[in-house]
Design a protein around this motif. Structure first.
Motif, PDB file in Angstrom:
ATOM      1  N   ARG A 138       0.840  -1.206   0.000  1.00 36.96           N
ATOM      2  CA  ARG A 138       0.000   0.000   0.000  1.00 36.96           C
ATOM      3  C   ARG A 138       0.873   1.253   0.000  1.00 36.96           C
ATOM      4  O   ARG A 138       0.639   2.199  -0.754  1.00 36.96           O
ATOM      5  CB  ARG A 138      -0.910  -0.023   1.231  1.00 36.96           C
ATOM      6  CG  ARG A 138      -1.898   1.138   1.301  1.00 36.96           C
ATOM      7  CD  ARG A 138      -2.429   1.279   2.730  1.00 36.96           C
ATOM      8  NE  ARG A 138      -3.078   0.057   3.176  1.00 36.96           N
ATOM      9  CZ  ARG A 138      -4.383  -0.161   3.137  1.00 36.96           C
ATOM     10  NH1 ARG A 138      -5.180   0.771   2.654  1.00 36.96           N
ATOM     11  NH2 ARG A 138      -4.890  -1.278   3.600  1.00 36.96           N
ATOM     12  N   THR A 142      -5.153   2.012  -3.019  1.00 39.89           N
ATOM     13  CA  THR A 142      -6.293   2.421  -2.197  1.00 39.89           C
ATOM     14  C   THR A 142      -6.794   1.236  -1.374  1.00 39.89           C
ATOM     15  O   THR A 142      -6.397   0.078  -1.602  1.00 39.89           O
ATOM     16  CB  THR A 142      -7.438   2.935  -3.084  1.00 39.89           C
ATOM     17  OG1 THR A 142      -7.936   1.840  -3.879  1.00 39.89           O
ATOM     18  CG2 THR A 142      -6.955   4.052  -4.002  1.00 39.89           C
ATOM     19  N   ASP A 143      -7.709   1.514  -0.430  1.00 39.12           N
ATOM     20  CA  ASP A 143      -8.289   0.442   0.384  1.00 39.12           C
ATOM     21  C   ASP A 143      -9.009  -0.594  -0.488  1.00 39.12           C
ATOM     22  O   ASP A 143      -8.899  -1.799  -0.262  1.00 39.12           O
ATOM     23  CB  ASP A 143      -9.280   1.018   1.410  1.00 39.12           C
ATOM     24  CG  ASP A 143      -8.589   1.687   2.579  1.00 39.12           C
ATOM     25  OD1 ASP A 143      -7.375   1.461   2.750  1.00 39.12           O
ATOM     26  OD2 ASP A 143      -9.263   2.423   3.318  1.00 39.12           O
TER      27      ASP A 143
END
Length: 480
Positions: A61, A67-68
């Motif tokens: 990440r 992104t999530d």
């Protein structure tokens, strides 16, 4: 191809000592244990690649700016990608043989690990994840089929449960890798974690080449002499080898003993009463194994521990190692007792224990207060959950599913059950973060606890005991 397989098997098959009627019965067959162990070790890479993302995602990440949603999809996508090879594994296992398909699985696992370590974008990582998933799917379907077919009835439970033992060895190794390499530079550490996974497939492929082919596959190809030689090495007594050979020949020659497209038609278009019942047991058991949320814990335990108040990345990754150790150790209970106690009692105990532990985890997270209390209580609940899961649902779901499928449907039926398992796992892993945002993390675990309670009812009402029965006797059991 058949001649090549026969030649490859010859070094192990020729040294077999001739059996005599007066030979003393063997209490345990070591050769069958070696074969099942070699087949099961292929799944180490499944556990390693699945669980490695639990810690690696923290660094990927940061390195690639994901992104999530991208992290969530990347983490859970393997379970959907696996469907390609899972649904094709039955065909491959019947055409290439069980052993040939395991060799193919190791080739994909090696290529996928290297591609993952070299990935420089989200798209590249997804493509590498797909390659790895093909190998994982092949090994996940064919290894339990091989183990069930090579094992004598007296130790089939032990040898079949080795599969989950090695999956969890892979999970534990991934946690150790996360922890040990966390101190490396962000752009290097996660790549080394995945690159390490490219080494074992080469050694495992050599081990698979040393294995004999499944005697049931050999009989399906008309190679009865080779099948008899393998059975002589993998049975507890010479008389048992003869009996197993006759049972296999009878099953193969029975009307309707089709494979490939005919097997799919028998399962999905015109199933008999016994086949419907077997499919209910297999698909239900494979669904409940994953719907209780085990992979939410395996993949997202760092988020759970941070929710409980654990702030340090090093401490979080250290806690995941403890989860891996407990999960692996408690599989030994199923391995040692599945033939003595039976599959059904262990599955009942496992379902009950997971329901209680998940409810405890939900209540602990709901009442988070001082970290000095919430962290140890959360740890205790998580460890209790993985322990309860590992004494039954973890190792026995694939073992039970493989042994109850009729020979003519075993490869395709195991693939269908594994597909349901992986789709369920994908739904859990690809929705956990979003679901936790919607109904809160304690709400997620209360939902999983309710599913575990339903699983307990399913096991009690639907699953008969199979311990000690020959594989060819399962049709009679499920026709009752």
């Amino acid at each position: 191809m058949a001649h090549g397989q026969e030649a490859a098997a010859a070094p192990l098959l020729l040294p077999s000592a001739p059996a005599t009627p007066d030979a003393a019965p063997r209490r345990r067959n070591r050769f069958a244990f070696v074969c099942a162990t070699l087949a099961s070790m292929t799944t180490i890479l499944m556990g390693y690649n699945l669980a490695l993302m639990s810690g690696a995602q923290l660094f990927i990440r940061e390195d690639l700016g994901l992104t999530d949603v991208q992290v969530e999809v990347l983490t859970g996508s393997m379970n959907l990608f696996m469907l390609v090879s899972i649904l094709g594994a039955g065909w491959a296992a019947d055409v290439l043989g069980r052993r040939g398909t395991l060799l193919l699985a190791n080739a994909f696992l090696m290529a996928g690990a290297l591609a993952m370590s070299l990935g420089s974008s989200y798209a590249a990582l997804m493509a590498a994840r797909f390659v790895t998933s093909v190998g994982v799917g092949f090994s996940r379907v064919v290894a339990p089929v091989y183990n069930a077919e090579i094992s004598p009835p007296s130790t089939r439970g032990v040898l079949s449960s080795l599969l989950d033992m090695f999956v969890n060895v892979g999970i534990l190794l991934s946690y150790v890798s996360n922890y040990a390499l966390a101190g490396l530079p962000v752009h290097v550490g996660w790549r080394v974690m995945f690159a390490i996974g490219a080494l074992p497939p080469a050694f495992l492929a050599a081990g698979v080449l040393a294995m004999p082919e499944s005697p049931r596959w050999l009989v399906m190809r008309g190679r009865h002499g080779e099948a008899r030689t393998v059975l002589a090495r993998t049975s507890d007594t010479p008389a048992e080898a003869d009996l197993r050979l006759e049972e296999i020949k009878h099953a193969v020659e029975a009307p309707g003993s089709s494979t490939g497209g005919g097997a799919w038609k028998e399962m999905l278009v015109r199933p008999t009463k016994s086949v419907r019942r077997v499919l209910t047991c297999v698909l239900g058991l494979q669904f409940f194994q994953q719907a209780t949320g085990i992979d939410a814990i395996v993949l997202y335990s760092p988020l759970v521990f941070k929710k409980a108040g654990m702030s340090s990345n090093t401490a979080v990754l250290g806690a995941t190692v403890a989860v891996g150790v407990v999960k692996t150790c408690f599989i030994l209970v199923a391995t040692l007792f599945s033939d003595l106690v039976g599959r059904r009692p262990l599955l009942l105990a496992s379902a009950t224990g997971t329901a209680v532990a998940l409810a405890s985890l939900a209540l602990t997270l709901l009442c988070v207060g001082a970290p000095t209390m919430s962290v140890p209580l959360t740890m205790a609940s998580v460890l209790a959950f993985v322990a309860a899961f590992s004494v039954g649902f973890g190792p026995l779901a694939p073992a039970y599913s493989s042994e109850i499928m009729p020979l003519r449907l075993r490869a395709q039926g195991t693939g269908l059950g594994t597909a349901v398992n992986r789709v369920t796992c994908a739904l859990v892993t690809m929705t956990f973060i979003s679901l936790a945002d919607w109904i809160t993390m304690p709400g997620c675990f209360l939902l999983y606890a309710g599913v575990a309670a339903a699983a307990c009812s399913f096991v009690y009402t639907q699953l008969p005991e199979t311990s000690g029965r020959s594989l060819e006797d399962m049709d009679v059991l499920f026709a009752k």
